[in-house]
Design a protein around this motif. Structure first.
Motif, short mmCIF file in Angstrom:
data_model
loop_
_atom_site.label_atom_id
_atom_site.label_comp_id
_atom_site.label_asym_id
_atom_site.label_seq_id
_atom_site.Cartn_x
_atom_site.Cartn_y
_atom_site.Cartn_z
N ARG A 1 -41.61 31.37 -82.35
CA ARG A 1 -41.85 30.31 -81.38
C ARG A 1 -40.58 29.62 -80.92
O ARG A 1 -40.63 28.55 -80.33
CB ARG A 1 -42.80 29.26 -81.98
N GLY A 2 -39.42 30.21 -81.18
CA GLY A 2 -38.17 29.60 -80.74
C GLY A 2 -37.04 29.92 -81.69
O GLY A 2 -37.19 30.67 -82.66
N ASP A 3 -35.89 29.36 -81.40
CA ASP A 3 -34.68 29.57 -82.18
C ASP A 3 -34.27 28.26 -82.84
O ASP A 3 -34.39 27.19 -82.25
CB ASP A 3 -33.54 30.08 -81.30
N GLU A 4 -33.77 28.36 -84.06
CA GLU A 4 -33.25 27.22 -84.80
C GLU A 4 -31.81 27.54 -85.20
O GLU A 4 -31.53 28.64 -85.71
CB GLU A 4 -34.09 26.93 -86.05
N ARG A 5 -30.91 26.59 -84.97
CA ARG A 5 -29.50 26.81 -85.25
C ARG A 5 -28.96 25.65 -86.06
O ARG A 5 -29.17 24.47 -85.71
CB ARG A 5 -28.72 26.95 -83.95
N VAL A 6 -28.28 25.96 -87.17
CA VAL A 6 -27.63 24.97 -88.01
C VAL A 6 -26.13 25.26 -87.99
O VAL A 6 -25.70 26.37 -88.33
CB VAL A 6 -28.16 25.00 -89.46
N GLN A 7 -25.35 24.28 -87.58
CA GLN A 7 -23.89 24.42 -87.48
C GLN A 7 -23.22 23.32 -88.29
O GLN A 7 -23.71 22.18 -88.32
CB GLN A 7 -23.44 24.33 -86.02
N ILE A 8 -22.13 23.66 -88.92
CA ILE A 8 -21.41 22.69 -89.75
C ILE A 8 -19.94 23.02 -89.76
O ILE A 8 -19.55 24.20 -89.77
CB ILE A 8 -21.98 22.65 -91.19
N SER A 9 -19.13 22.00 -89.75
CA SER A 9 -17.68 22.13 -89.89
C SER A 9 -17.14 20.86 -90.53
O SER A 9 -17.78 19.79 -90.43
CB SER A 9 -17.01 22.38 -88.54
#
Length: 222
Positions: free
Chosen positions: A163-171
């Motif tokens: 049902r969609g895309d999930e993105r987790v980003q960290i820096s």
């Protein structure tokens, strides 16, 4: 004339509705903002006939990450809560009374004709609360190693669901001393952390207002 005015208002509504989109475009990060870093090939060392050439990993460090391109797992344990409340109340009452004489030449008014009173009361109260929580794990790579023992890490995780895309980003910046033996570190130990959790798809679109509704929300005085 009425038709031209309606077209003009619709054009203004469409232009104002696109303002948040343009603002979001300015906040767009470069494509390599969270890209994985690859190891840097070591520079060739001059041969001096010695067994140890001055660049080696000590036995005490084991398999702990410490070079560009090494993988570090960040445990997301973010939890924030904020609460604020205030209240105020005022009250004021006043009465003035005057009794005129009932006999003599000054008896022009009845005792009930002259009276004055007033009252004022105000109550106000405000409450605000917000809480956020984020848990999970994200593996990132070391992008740079600094002389003081700190390292720049960055990475992302992309989940494509039905049902969609999930993105987790960290820096952010971490210390080598905070990395555990299993190459894990808490997100609370990441300095200048930039954590982004975004999604797109029909679930994300369903939780947003339409462009025409956003327009009327902007111009509404209520």
């Amino acid at each position: 004339m009425l038709r031209k005015r309606s077209k003009y208002l619709l054009g203004v509504a469409f232009a104002l509705a696109l303002v948040p989109v343009g603002a979001a475009a300015k906040d767009k990060l470069p494509p390599d903002a969270f890209a994985a870093a690859t190891p840097v090939p070591p520079a060739p060392l001059p041969g001096n006939g010695s067994i140890f050439q001055g660049s080696y990993t000590p036995l005490t460090s084991g398999g702990r990450a410490g070079q560009v391109g090494d993988i570090v797992t960040i445990q997301l344990v973010e939890r924030t809560a904020a609460t604020k409340s205030n209240a105020a109340g005022t009250q004021r009452d006043g009465n003035i009374g005057l009794t005129p004489p009932t006999t003599g030449p000054l008896s022009l008014f009845n005792p009930s004709d002259i009276a004055m009173g007033g009252g004022q009361q105000f109550k106000g109260k405000g409450d605000a609360s917000q809480s956020n929580a984020l848990s999970g794990e994200v593996s990132v790579t070391i992008a740079a190693v600094y002389p003081n023992g700190t390292m720049l890490v960055r990475g992302e995780k992309l989940l494509t669901l039905n049902r969609g895309d999930e993105r987790v980003q960290i820096s952010g910046i971490i210390r080598a001393i905070d990395i555990g033996p299993d190459n894990r570190i808490l997100s609370t130990r990441v300095a200048d952390a930039n954590i982004r959790y975004v999604g797109k798809g029909e679930i994300a679109r369903a939780s947003q207002q339409g462009w025409l509704q956003r327009f009327f929300s902007i111009i509404s005085p209520f």
